[in-house]
Design a protein around this motif. Structure first.
Motif, PDB file in Angstrom:
ATOM      1  N   LEU A   6       0.830  -1.212   0.000  1.00 18.08           N
ATOM      2  CA  LEU A   6       0.000   0.000   0.000  1.00 18.08           C
ATOM      3  C   LEU A   6       0.862   1.259   0.000  1.00 18.08           C
ATOM      4  O   LEU A   6       0.568   2.220  -0.719  1.00 18.08           O
ATOM      5  CB  LEU A   6      -0.942  -0.008   1.201  1.00 18.08           C
ATOM      6  N   LYS A   7       1.915   1.252   0.789  1.00 19.79           N
ATOM      7  CA  LYS A   7       2.798   2.421   0.892  1.00 19.79           C
ATOM      8  C   LYS A   7       3.510   2.709  -0.431  1.00 19.79           C
ATOM      9  O   LYS A   7       3.673   3.853  -0.829  1.00 19.79           O
ATOM     10  CB  LYS A   7       3.839   2.166   1.992  1.00 19.79           C
ATOM     11  N   LYS A   8       3.921   1.660  -1.125  1.00 22.00           N
ATOM     12  CA  LYS A   8       4.691   1.803  -2.370  1.00 22.00           C
ATOM     13  C   LYS A   8       3.823   1.769  -3.632  1.00 22.00           C
ATOM     14  O   LYS A   8       4.361   1.815  -4.738  1.00 22.00           O
ATOM     15  CB  LYS A   8       5.740   0.688  -2.466  1.00 22.00           C
ATOM     16  N   ASN A   9       2.488   1.637  -3.457  1.00 21.22           N
ATOM     17  CA  ASN A   9       1.611   1.487  -4.615  1.00 21.22           C
ATOM     18  C   ASN A   9       2.123   0.380  -5.528  1.00 21.22           C
ATOM     19  O   ASN A   9       2.250   0.532  -6.748  1.00 21.22           O
ATOM     20  CB  ASN A   9       1.463   2.809  -5.375  1.00 21.22           C
ATOM     21  N   TYR A  10       2.454  -0.734  -4.914  1.00 17.23           N
ATOM     22  CA  TYR A  10       3.062  -1.888  -5.579  1.00 17.23           C
ATOM     23  C   TYR A  10       2.108  -2.472  -6.623  1.00 17.23           C
ATOM     24  O   TYR A  10       0.907  -2.592  -6.371  1.00 17.23           O
ATOM     25  CB  TYR A  10       3.397  -2.948  -4.512  1.00 17.23           C
ATOM     26  N   PRO A  11       2.629  -2.853  -7.784  1.00 12.47           N
ATOM     27  CA  PRO A  11       1.765  -3.369  -8.845  1.00 12.47           C
ATOM     28  C   PRO A  11       1.338  -4.828  -8.579  1.00 12.47           C
ATOM     29  O   PRO A  11       1.959  -5.529  -7.795  1.00 12.47           O
ATOM     30  CB  PRO A  11       2.663  -3.310 -10.085  1.00 12.47           C
ATOM     31  N   ILE A  12       0.322  -5.236  -9.280  1.00 13.14           N
ATOM     32  CA  ILE A  12      -0.103  -6.632  -9.239  1.00 13.14           C
ATOM     33  C   ILE A  12       0.962  -7.459  -9.953  1.00 13.14           C
ATOM     34  O   ILE A  12       1.393  -7.107 -11.055  1.00 13.14           O
ATOM     35  CB  ILE A  12      -1.472  -6.823  -9.931  1.00 13.14           C
ATOM     36  N   ARG A  13       1.370  -8.568  -9.350  1.00 15.44           N
ATOM     37  CA  ARG A  13       2.393  -9.449  -9.948  1.00 15.44           C
ATOM     38  C   ARG A  13       1.752 -10.763 -10.398  1.00 15.44           C
ATOM     39  O   ARG A  13       0.655 -11.106  -9.988  1.00 15.44           O
ATOM     40  CB  ARG A  13       3.494  -9.754  -8.919  1.00 15.44           C
ATOM     41  N   GLY A  14       2.468 -11.512 -11.220  1.00 16.26           N
ATOM     42  CA  GLY A  14       2.032 -12.832 -11.653  1.00 16.26           C
ATOM     43  C   GLY A  14       0.927 -12.818 -12.684  1.00 16.26           C
ATOM     44  O   GLY A  14       0.141 -13.755 -12.769  1.00 16.26           O
ATOM     45  N   THR A  15       0.864 -11.770 -13.483  1.00 15.35           N
ATOM     46  CA  THR A  15      -0.243 -11.615 -14.433  1.00 15.35           C
ATOM     47  C   THR A  15       0.007 -12.279 -15.791  1.00 15.35           C
ATOM     48  O   THR A  15      -0.883 -12.313 -16.623  1.00 15.35           O
ATOM     49  CB  THR A  15      -0.548 -10.124 -14.666  1.00 15.35           C
ATOM     50  N   GLU A  16       1.196 -12.770 -15.994  1.00 15.25           N
ATOM     51  CA  GLU A  16       1.533 -13.343 -17.332  1.00 15.25           C
ATOM     52  C   GLU A  16       1.598 -14.850 -17.319  1.00 15.25           C
ATOM     53  O   GLU A  16       2.007 -15.477 -16.428  1.00 15.25           O
ATOM     54  CB  GLU A  16       2.860 -12.772 -17.814  1.00 15.25           C
TER      55      GLU A  16
END
Length: 172
Positions: free
Chosen positions: A162-172
């Motif tokens: 949340l703090k880093k606005n981290y992206p969604i991973r594992g989408t590929e």
């Protein structure tokens, strides 16, 4: 055959009865940041006992991060109530009577009961983080009762994300 859910995509509808006497639907959830859905094996599982008790103990910390939490299983209402009472669960929402079809739609492993105290079929653990728009952010699915994401680590990881606005991973 169970298909896995892909992160970055819409989760299937989740609708389950809760011990609070309400019908809980993922589509009606409006968390500030995330909904954490924890599938547990059932009242017979001692690892589920300690796992859900820790979630319950840290529930206020999750709420401070804008994360709503529900735990659910295929247990009957009576068995779910037994879990809540015997495990000392105070505040965690508990859902029950999730069907095998429903569990499979969430990509969970299903096991055959091997011991006298186990149901004939039940789900293995799964933990999912879902964004307010219903998009799957994170999924952890286990083929057995052990190796679940540590709850204190999930808490600190969510805070980081949340703090880093981290992206969604594992989408590929």
């Amino acid at each position: 055959m169970t298909a896995k859910l892909m992160t970055g995509t819409q989760v299937p509808e989740l609708e389950v009865k809760t011990l609070a006497g309400k019908l809980w639907k993922i589509s009606e959830q409006k968390p500030q940041n995330l909904t954490m859905i924890v599938f547990y094996r059932g009242v017979f599982c001692p690892i589920c006992h300690s796992y859900l008790a820790e979630i319950d103990r840290l529930l206020g910390d999750f709420k401070q991060l804008g994360v709503e939490v529900i735990a659910l299983s295929g247990d009957s209402q009576e068995a779910a109530k037994q879990s809540k009472d015997e495990w000392g669960i105070q505040n965690l929402a508990i859902g029950y009577e999730a069907s095998l079809e429903f569990m499979r739609s969430w990509g969970l492993y299903i096991s055959k009961g091997a011991f006298e105290n186990e149901p004939s079929l039940f789900c293995e653990p799964g933990l999912f983080l879902v964004k307010p728009d219903g998009i799957l952010f994170y999924a952890a699915v286990n083929s057995g009762p052990f190796g679940r994401p540590p709850i204190s680590e999930m808490l600190s990881s969510i805070e980081f994300v949340l703090k880093k606005n981290y992206p969604i991973r594992g989408t590929e």
